[in-house]
Write an enzyme that holds these catalytic residues in place. Structure first.
Site, PDB file in Angstrom:
ATOM      1  N   ASP A 213     -38.467 -16.598   3.175  1.00 11.50           N
ATOM      2  CA  ASP A 213     -37.469 -17.570   2.638  1.00 11.50           C
ATOM      3  C   ASP A 213     -36.601 -17.001   1.218  1.00 11.50           C
ATOM      4  O   ASP A 213     -37.571 -17.086   0.875  1.00 11.50           O
ATOM      5  CB  ASP A 213     -36.617 -18.547   3.926  1.00 11.50           C
ATOM      6  CG  ASP A 213     -35.587 -19.188   3.832  1.00 11.50           C
ATOM      7  OD1 ASP A 213     -35.017 -18.650   4.984  1.00 11.50           O
ATOM      8  OD2 ASP A 213     -34.796 -19.285   2.790  1.00 11.50           O
TER       9      ASP A 213
ATOM     10  N   LYS B 127     -24.621  -7.945  14.478  1.00 10.63           N
ATOM     11  CA  LYS B 127     -25.973  -8.375  15.337  1.00 10.63           C
ATOM     12  C   LYS B 127     -25.840  -6.719  16.560  1.00 10.63           C
ATOM     13  O   LYS B 127     -26.751  -6.493  16.892  1.00 10.63           O
ATOM     14  CB  LYS B 127     -25.355  -9.245  15.760  1.00 10.63           C
ATOM     15  CG  LYS B 127     -25.898 -10.699  15.200  1.00 10.63           C
ATOM     16  CD  LYS B 127     -26.419 -11.097  14.493  1.00 10.63           C
ATOM     17  CE  LYS B 127     -27.063 -12.158  13.947  1.00 10.63           C
ATOM     18  NZ  LYS B 127     -27.902 -12.384  13.475  1.00 10.63           N
TER      19      LYS B 127
ATOM     20  N   TYR C  65     -19.246 -10.893  12.517  1.00 12.75           N
ATOM     21  CA  TYR C  65     -20.364 -11.280  12.744  1.00 12.75           C
ATOM     22  C   TYR C  65     -21.472 -10.452  13.820  1.00 12.75           C
ATOM     23  O   TYR C  65     -22.098 -10.022  13.770  1.00 12.75           O
ATOM     24  CB  TYR C  65     -20.371 -12.761  12.764  1.00 12.75           C
ATOM     25  CG  TYR C  65     -21.082 -13.064  13.339  1.00 12.75           C
ATOM     26  CD1 TYR C  65     -22.725 -12.869  12.788  1.00 12.75           C
ATOM     27  CD2 TYR C  65     -21.432 -14.349  14.454  1.00 12.75           C
ATOM     28  CE1 TYR C  65     -23.942 -13.666  13.471  1.00 12.75           C
ATOM     29  CE2 TYR C  65     -22.530 -14.331  15.139  1.00 12.75           C
ATOM     30  CZ  TYR C  65     -24.184 -14.543  14.388  1.00 12.75           C
ATOM     31  OH  TYR C  65     -24.673 -15.169  15.486  1.00 12.75           O
TER      32      TYR C  65
ATOM     33  N   GLY D  16     -30.519 -14.285   7.978  1.00 12.34           N
ATOM     34  CA  GLY D  16     -29.380 -13.521   7.627  1.00 12.34           C
ATOM     35  C   GLY D  16     -28.019 -14.592   8.225  1.00 12.34           C
ATOM     36  O   GLY D  16     -28.227 -15.920   7.940  1.00 12.34           O
TER      37      GLY D  16
ATOM     38  N   SER E 145     -27.444 -12.200  19.001  1.00  8.39           N
ATOM     39  CA  SER E 145     -26.621 -12.849  18.928  1.00  8.39           C
ATOM     40  C   SER E 145     -25.738 -12.813  19.834  1.00  8.39           C
ATOM     41  O   SER E 145     -25.475 -11.126  20.355  1.00  8.39           O
ATOM     42  CB  SER E 145     -25.152 -13.598  17.885  1.00  8.39           C
ATOM     43  OG  SER E 145     -24.825 -14.376  18.026  1.00  8.39           O
TER      44      SER E 145
ATOM     45  N   HIS F   7     -22.694 -13.416  20.299  1.00  4.37           N
ATOM     46  CA  HIS F   7     -21.586 -12.997  19.769  1.00  4.37           C
ATOM     47  C   HIS F   7     -21.246 -11.523  19.624  1.00  4.37           C
ATOM     48  O   HIS F   7     -20.798 -10.618  19.167  1.00  4.37           O
ATOM     49  CB  HIS F   7     -21.592 -13.520  18.765  1.00  4.37           C
ATOM     50  CG  HIS F   7     -21.201 -14.792  18.478  1.00  4.37           C
ATOM     51  ND1 HIS F   7     -20.118 -15.711  19.632  1.00  4.37           N
ATOM     52  CD2 HIS F   7     -22.161 -15.849  18.384  1.00  4.37           C
ATOM     53  CE1 HIS F   7     -20.124 -16.823  19.191  1.00  4.37           C
ATOM     54  NE2 HIS F   7     -21.325 -16.909  18.998  1.00  4.37           N
TER      55      HIS F   7
END
Length: 257
Positions: free
Chosen positions: A31, A137, A133, A69, A107, A109
């Site tokens: 990270d 993905k 966004y 992300g 996602s 989305h």
């Protein structure tokens, strides 16, 4: 014991999975923020755009779970840099290091403009993103397909739903992913003998849901949002009309969360 690299290991889903999977897998958490080592968890600080750092982090691991992300609508250039370029770097690092399996956090989305269907919608359905966004993905999914076909990597792209203790709104009820089912899903993806490329819906066994579960990989969700739907705030008809809920109406390229 198998070794798993989790990118975004200090994030909301990453930290949860790191805690729940520790002990069953030897974990390495990557990270951008500083972390502290814990039992069964080695931590590495770096950014997903740094190929050298990721190749080193991939050394000796059996699978990569790529969660790092930007998780909401944001500036176009930031989404491209982090979500798209970062994912390509992770896949390239896995290829160079010889990691056989990569699990990508896609996602809901990516398919946010999908409308409710009478029969379960397979995850193999083409993307219909609701935001920039969501588009990144969907693009991540196609990158995973490319690396699987070109280099023989096993790549699973998980279209993660509303990962919350309880659904926040009515629009989240059909796409809820309970914490326990989230663990079941990622365990299944890590443990399955299935190879190649595939997209998987990341949702619980929701009675009002209309997304098809992938039994081939061994994921058997146990939770149903019907048991907690009364805790969700109401959603208007517009938010309920599409899979992506309110994401279908937010201004493109503008941070809103």
């Amino acid at each position: 014991m198998r070794r798993v690299l989790i990118t975004g290991g200090a994030g909301r889903i990453g930290s949860f999975l790191t805690e729940r999977l520790a002990g069953d897998y030897e974990l390495r958490s990557f990270d951008v923020v500083a972390q502290e080592d814990a039992d069964g968890v080695e931590t590495v600080r770096g950014v997903v755009g740094d190929l050298d750092a990721l190749v080193a982090a991939c050394a000796g691991v059996d699978a990569v779970v790529h969660l790092a992300g930007i998780p909401v609508e944001a500036l176009w250039e930031d989404l491209i840099r982090v979500n798209l370029d970062g994912t390509r770097t992770v896949l390239e690092a896995a290829r160079i290091a010889g990691v056989p399996k990569v699990i990508l956090a896609s996602s809901i989305h990516a398919a946010g403009f999908r409308e409710p269907t009478a029969s379960p919608l397979p995850a193999s359905s083409a993307p219909r993103p609701d935001t920039f966004y969501g588009w990144t993905k969907g693009a991540m999914e196609s990158l995973g397909s490319l690396y699987s076909d070109r280099y023989g990597l096993t790549v699973f792209a998980v279209r993660i739903g509303a990962f919350q203790p309880t659904p926040w709104s009515g629009a989240d009820v059909p796409i809820w992913l309970s914490p326990d089912d989230c663990v079941r899903l990622f365990r299944a993806l890590l443990d399955t003998p299935v190879t190649g490329f595939r997209v998987v819906w990341g949702v619980s066994a929701n009675a009002t849901g209309w997304l098809e579960h992938d039994a081939d990989i061994g994921y058997v969700p146990a939770d149903d949002s019907a048991t907690v739907a009364h805790l969700a705030a109401p959603s208007d008809a517009a938010a309920l009309a599409h899979l992506g809920g309110v994401f279908c109406a937010v201004p493109l390229g503008k941070p809103f969360w």
